[in-house]
Design a protein around this motif. Structure first.
Motif, PDB file in Angstrom:
ATOM      1  N   ALA A   1     -40.347 -10.224 -15.406  1.00  0.00           N
ATOM      2  CA  ALA A   1     -39.395  -9.650 -16.356  1.00  0.00           C
ATOM      3  C   ALA A   1     -39.653  -8.167 -16.544  1.00  0.00           C
ATOM      4  O   ALA A   1     -38.720  -7.349 -16.612  1.00  0.00           O
ATOM      5  N   GLN A   2     -40.919  -7.800 -16.632  1.00  0.00           N
ATOM      6  CA  GLN A   2     -41.264  -6.390 -16.800  1.00  0.00           C
ATOM      7  C   GLN A   2     -40.873  -5.570 -15.578  1.00  0.00           C
ATOM      8  O   GLN A   2     -40.372  -4.449 -15.706  1.00  0.00           O
ATOM      9  N   ARG A   3     -41.090  -6.148 -14.397  1.00  0.00           N
ATOM     10  CA  ARG A   3     -40.700  -5.427 -13.188  1.00  0.00           C
ATOM     11  C   ARG A   3     -39.193  -5.261 -13.123  1.00  0.00           C
ATOM     12  O   ARG A   3     -38.688  -4.174 -12.786  1.00  0.00           O
ATOM     13  N   LEU A   4     -38.436  -6.318 -13.433  1.00  0.00           N
ATOM     14  CA  LEU A   4     -36.975  -6.205 -13.394  1.00  0.00           C
ATOM     15  C   LEU A   4     -36.492  -5.158 -14.389  1.00  0.00           C
ATOM     16  O   LEU A   4     -35.560  -4.397 -14.092  1.00  0.00           O
ATOM     17  N   ASN A   5     -37.117  -5.092 -15.554  1.00  0.00           N
ATOM     18  CA  ASN A   5     -36.742  -4.070 -16.538  1.00  0.00           C
ATOM     19  C   ASN A   5     -36.910  -2.674 -15.960  1.00  0.00           C
ATOM     20  O   ASN A   5     -36.088  -1.778 -16.213  1.00  0.00           O
ATOM     21  N   ARG A   6     -37.963  -2.466 -15.187  1.00  0.00           N
ATOM     22  CA  ARG A   6     -38.176  -1.159 -14.551  1.00  0.00           C
ATOM     23  C   ARG A   6     -37.116  -0.914 -13.476  1.00  0.00           C
ATOM     24  O   ARG A   6     -36.579   0.198 -13.351  1.00  0.00           O
ATOM     25  N   ILE A   7     -36.811  -1.943 -12.710  1.00  0.00           N
ATOM     26  CA  ILE A   7     -35.839  -1.811 -11.621  1.00  0.00           C
ATOM     27  C   ILE A   7     -34.461  -1.433 -12.147  1.00  0.00           C
ATOM     28  O   ILE A   7     -33.763  -0.600 -11.551  1.00  0.00           O
ATOM     29  N   VAL A   8     -34.071  -2.013 -13.275  1.00  0.00           N
ATOM     30  CA  VAL A   8     -32.706  -1.816 -13.789  1.00  0.00           C
ATOM     31  C   VAL A   8     -32.652  -0.796 -14.923  1.00  0.00           C
ATOM     32  O   VAL A   8     -31.637  -0.697 -15.622  1.00  0.00           O
ATOM     33  N   ALA A   9     -33.698  -0.035 -15.093  1.00  0.00           N
ATOM     34  CA  ALA A   9     -33.691   0.996 -16.137  1.00  0.00           C
ATOM     35  C   ALA A   9     -32.481   1.910 -15.943  1.00  0.00           C
ATOM     36  O   ALA A   9     -32.223   2.412 -14.851  1.00  0.00           O
ATOM     37  N   GLY A  10     -31.699   2.082 -16.988  1.00  0.00           N
ATOM     38  CA  GLY A  10     -30.504   2.920 -16.915  1.00  0.00           C
ATOM     39  C   GLY A  10     -29.266   2.182 -16.437  1.00  0.00           C
ATOM     40  O   GLY A  10     -28.199   2.785 -16.291  1.00  0.00           O
ATOM     41  N   LEU A  11     -29.370   0.861 -16.203  1.00  0.00           N
ATOM     42  CA  LEU A  11     -28.238   0.082 -15.708  1.00  0.00           C
ATOM     43  C   LEU A  11     -27.675  -0.850 -16.778  1.00  0.00           C
ATOM     44  O   LEU A  11     -27.285  -1.977 -16.491  1.00  0.00           O
ATOM     45  N   GLN A  12     -27.627  -0.371 -17.996  1.00  0.00           N
ATOM     46  CA  GLN A  12     -27.058  -1.200 -19.059  1.00  0.00           C
ATOM     47  C   GLN A  12     -25.555  -1.433 -18.859  1.00  0.00           C
ATOM     48  O   GLN A  12     -24.992  -2.391 -19.384  1.00  0.00           O
ATOM     49  N   ALA A  13     -24.928  -0.555 -18.108  1.00  0.00           N
ATOM     50  CA  ALA A  13     -23.503  -0.711 -17.796  1.00  0.00           C
ATOM     51  C   ALA A  13     -23.265  -0.164 -16.393  1.00  0.00           C
ATOM     52  O   ALA A  13     -23.957   0.752 -15.941  1.00  0.00           O
ATOM     53  N   GLU A  14     -22.284  -0.725 -15.729  1.00  0.00           N
ATOM     54  CA  GLU A  14     -21.931  -0.262 -14.391  1.00  0.00           C
ATOM     55  C   GLU A  14     -20.430  -0.381 -14.207  1.00  0.00           C
ATOM     56  O   GLU A  14     -19.849  -1.464 -14.316  1.00  0.00           O
TER      57      GLU A  14
END
Length: 291
Positions: A115-128
């Motif tokens: 979960a922590q790694r995915l949070n880093r991967i998608v940082a800034g991707l709250q919307a697309e």
């Protein structure tokens, strides 16, 4: 066909074939300006909707009372509704199906390494591209990921074990592409109509429609998680993902290496591998676009 299980009466089977045959003759004329993929998906949805209506009628003379009749006609209406679901309604059904899927899978808790790694991967991707996104990891060895029309994105830990951060980002972009390009909506409509046909079959056989209706969201979730997309849909989503990578300034070569890794995993066992063309051919196409 489901009607054969409900009543062994060839008239009902013939009625279904006759109706869908007539539908075949007019369908291409009415939708000649749409893409082949869109026509085929909508045609299948309409066929399932027709099946729901026919099954409801087929069972009318076996029903014990108004409640059975109401359940059957409700299932038929649900089948026809599938064809005209609005974007907002599709998102609502997707949200409910995602909640069921989350309950049926082991979701990595906030403090988990995945979960922590995915949070880093998608940082800034709250919307697309106007779509609000929410991310979770399913702790499963399956190499898979999916997105739904409400912005649900789920990544399996098995995929994360195989891929770098940017490769995971390409896969996420690809799955979002299916949503933004309307592929996921068509898949949900088809699953919704199929669920309606099952409800109608149960009503015709005096089964517990309420129980099947409660399981419908689980059926829809399963259909979306393992949705089979066409060659052109996969290619279009690859192209969307590549543009997604460019906009976010991610490593474009990760798109190629991600697909090479999918190819090396053996193909055919689940939805991410069973596309045509195969991941290797898709990797070649993207590599040519990057040059």
């Amino acid at each position: 066909m489901a009607d054969a299980k409900v009543r062994k009466d060839s008239r009902h089977s013939f009625a279904y074939k006759s109706l869908t045959s007539k539908f075949d003759k007019t369908f291409c004329i009415q939708l000649s300006n749409q893409s082949i993929d869109g026509v085929c998906m909508l045609k299948n949805t309409m066929a399932a909707a027709c099946a729901a209506a026919l099954l409801a009628c087929a069972g009318c003379n076996t029903m014990s009372g108004p409640s059975d009749m109401s359940a059957a006609m409700g299932a038929a209406g649900k089948g026809l509704k599938a064809v005209t679901l609005s974007d907002a309604e599709v998102a609502q059904v997707a949200r409910q199906a995602a909640a069921v899927s989350d309950k049926e899978n082991k979701v990595a808790p906030a403090g988990n390494a995945y979960a922590q790694r995915l949070n880093r991967i998608v940082a800034g991707l709250q919307a697309e591209d106007g779509l609000a996104l929410n991310f979770k990891v399913y702790q499963s060895a399956e190499i898979n990921a999916f997105a739904m029309a409400d912005g649900t994105v789920r990544v399996y830990s098995g995929l994360m074990d195989k891929m770098t951060d940017d490769e995971v980002r390409f896969v996420i972009g690809h799955e979002i592409g299916h949503v933004k390009l309307g592929h996921s909506k068509k898949a949900l409509q088809a699953a919704y109509a199929t669920s309606a046909a099952r409800d109608a079959a149960a009503a015709a056989g005096n089964a517990a429609v309420s129980v099947l209706s409660q399981s419908a969201l689980g059926d829809i979730a399963e259909a979306l998680v393992h949705a089979q997309f066409s060659q052109s849909q996969e290619s279009d989503s690859d192209a969307y993902a590549l543009e997604f990578m460019k906009r976010k300034k991610y490593n474009l070569q990760a798109a190629v290496t991600a697909l090479r890794k999918l190819q090396s995993e053996g193909g055919g066992e689940h939805s991410m591998f069973s596309s045509h063309p195969a991941p290797g051919a898709r990797a070649d196409k993207i590599a040519a676009l990057i040059k």
